[in-house]
Enzyme design. Structure first.
Site, PDB file in Angstrom:
ATOM      1  N   ILE A 219       0.839  -1.191   0.000  1.00  0.00           N
ATOM      2  CA  ILE A 219       0.000   0.000   0.000  1.00  0.00           C
ATOM      3  C   ILE A 219       0.882   1.252   0.000  1.00  0.00           C
ATOM      4  O   ILE A 219       1.841   1.347   0.772  1.00  0.00           O
ATOM      5  CB  ILE A 219      -0.928   0.015   1.232  1.00  0.00           C
ATOM      6  CG1 ILE A 219      -1.786  -1.248   1.269  1.00  0.00           C
ATOM      7  CG2 ILE A 219      -1.791   1.270   1.237  1.00  0.00           C
ATOM      8  CD1 ILE A 219      -2.701  -1.423   0.091  1.00  0.00           C
ATOM      9  N   ASN A 224       0.621   5.827   8.633  1.00  0.00           N
ATOM     10  CA  ASN A 224       0.703   4.471   9.176  1.00  0.00           C
ATOM     11  C   ASN A 224       0.366   4.555  10.661  1.00  0.00           C
ATOM     12  O   ASN A 224       1.191   4.956  11.473  1.00  0.00           O
ATOM     13  CB  ASN A 224       2.117   3.927   8.960  1.00  0.00           C
ATOM     14  CG  ASN A 224       2.297   2.511   9.468  1.00  0.00           C
ATOM     15  OD1 ASN A 224       1.458   1.980  10.181  1.00  0.00           O
ATOM     16  ND2 ASN A 224       3.415   1.900   9.118  1.00  0.00           N
ATOM     17  N   ARG A 306      -2.286  -7.469  21.811  1.00  0.00           N
ATOM     18  CA  ARG A 306      -1.325  -7.427  22.911  1.00  0.00           C
ATOM     19  C   ARG A 306      -0.865  -5.983  23.053  1.00  0.00           C
ATOM     20  O   ARG A 306      -1.153  -5.145  22.195  1.00  0.00           O
ATOM     21  CB  ARG A 306      -0.120  -8.334  22.618  1.00  0.00           C
ATOM     22  CG  ARG A 306       0.603  -7.986  21.313  1.00  0.00           C
ATOM     23  CD  ARG A 306       1.920  -8.716  21.175  1.00  0.00           C
ATOM     24  NE  ARG A 306       1.778 -10.154  21.057  1.00  0.00           N
ATOM     25  CZ  ARG A 306       1.660 -10.817  19.919  1.00  0.00           C
ATOM     26  NH1 ARG A 306       1.664 -10.157  18.770  1.00  0.00           N
ATOM     27  NH2 ARG A 306       1.555 -12.127  19.894  1.00  0.00           N
TER      28      ARG A 306
END
Length: 397
Positions: A219, A224, A306
């Site tokens: 992409i 991000n 997590r």
């Protein structure tokens, strides 16, 4: 030195888990071909969440809790944690886990799963099967309700050569299982044949432990994001913030910075994923790597059910307060004493907030480089960038 805020973190692990839970952030000593198994880095990770753990006991390597950490914590007004269980090697680590679980009747919250030969799954704080499934990269479509997906093929490792021959550069190759790929270590971005040759070499080394691979569209993102949520039974799902991930062109991790103007579409996409995870039985903190392209489309490239590297930075925002913050970790280039003193200088100047310090001088035989996980903070990105460059220059002296 300006005093840090007396505000509390947004959330701590104590707010999520019952008092019979013990936390460990160490990857298993059993090798994972997609997570750099360097022993000192794995030991260092055990100290990263000490502040946000609060009252939840943490299993931590002894080199993370020396007088060096006490000095750094004293400087920011934090006390040394007392709710810790220490280890110093593989045997003492695995013995500690087993004693806590089988004698002390504790449940273990593993940041990274361990195999059954180390501890049976009945002692996990989160159902192990659920945890494995949610962190399985091949199953991302299930956890996004088949939305936010780049074009991708999930293939048997034996069929990789044929499958990849039908793809045009650039594309991404990653393991298609639950094994973590922290810091982009297991993510292979291929721009050309040379990159693909290197990827094939990595895959050959991992074929004994990995059976499935993902080939995925690369992409061209404009941002991000790592969007993070927490779930605990009393409060339900809570949005705890978003950081922007800093990476190079090959996806290697260069830290996280806080962001204030996060598109609502990103937050909502993360919430949808978190709701699916919770419906399957997840409890705790999760962070989802979501890319935004120039058309406003969202792509989920990794789901981490997590804690993430920037989790502490997001949770400690009320404490630090400065407008710009950046999480990163450093390794002493040579002289451990000079490394520590330079870090301490910037902590005293109120621009560096220490999270963990791995004291290489704890080791008596041979040189081990110290490491520090920390949060830079200042009025804006430009100021922090100048401070960080000054810091790096001083480390070279």
């Amino acid at each position: 030195m300006k005093k840090l805020s007396m505000q509390h973190p947004k959330l701590t692990l104590s707010d999520i888990y019952n008092n019979d839970v013990v936390y460990t952030a160490r990857p298993s000593y059993v090798s994972n071909p997609w997570l750099n198994p360097e022993e000192h880095q794995s030991n260092f990770l055990t100290g990263r969440e000490l502040i946000i753990a609060d009252q939840i006991p943490v299993i931590v390597h002894e080199a993370n809790v020396t007088d060096k950490l006490k000095i750094l914590f004293d400087t920011i007004g934090k006390t040394m944690p007392t709710n810790i269980y220490t280890f110093y090697d593989q045997q003492s680590y695995e013995q500690t886990i087993n004693k806590l679980a089988k004698q002390d009747r504790k449940r273990i919250y593993f940041q990274y799963i361990h195999n059954e030969s180390i501890l049976e799954q009945k002692y996990y704080a989160i159902d192990k099967d659920v945890f494995v499934a949610l962190n399985n990269k091949a199953r991302i479509p299930e956890w996004t309700n088949h939305k936010y997906l780049p074009a991708r093929d999930v293939v048997n490792i034996c069929d990789f050569e044929d499958a990849v021959s039908h793809w045009r550069f650039p594309f991404v190759v990653k393991p298609g299982d639950y094994l973590p790929t922290a810091g982009g270590y297991g993510v292979m971005i291929c721009y050309n044949e040379s990159d693909l040759t290197k990827a094939k070499s990595r895959i050959a080394e991992a074929q004994e432990e990995t059976h499935t691979l993902i080939i995925e569209q690369k992409i061209e993102e404009i941002a991000n994001y790592c969007v993070q949520f927490a779930y605990e039974k009393d409060e339900g799902i809570r949005y705890i913030g978003t950081s922007e991930q800093l990476t190079d062109e090959y996806g290697h991790y260069n830290g996280n910075e806080n962001v204030h103007d996060v598109p609502e579409s990103i937050i909502q996409a993360g919430r949808e994923i978190m709701e699916i995870g919770v419906s399957k039985g997840f409890i705790g903190i999760a962070g989802f790597d979501l890319l935004l392209d120039k058309n406003g489309d969202i792509f989920a490239i990794d789901l981490n059910f997590r804690q993430n590297g920037s989790t502490s930075m997001l949770l400690l925002e009320p404490v630090i307060q400065d407008g710009y913050q950046k999480f990163y970790s450093y390794i002493a280039p040579d002289n451990n004493e000079h490394f520590f003193n330079t870090i301490l200088k910037y902590v005293k100047n109120n621009h560096l907030f220490p999270l963990a310090y791995y004291d290489g001088d704890w080791y008596e035989n041979g040189h081990v480089s110290s490491r520090c996980a920390c949060i830079w903070h200042g009025k804006d990105k430009k100021e922090v960038a100048c401070l960080e460059q000054q810091f790096l220059n001083e480390l070279k002296v």
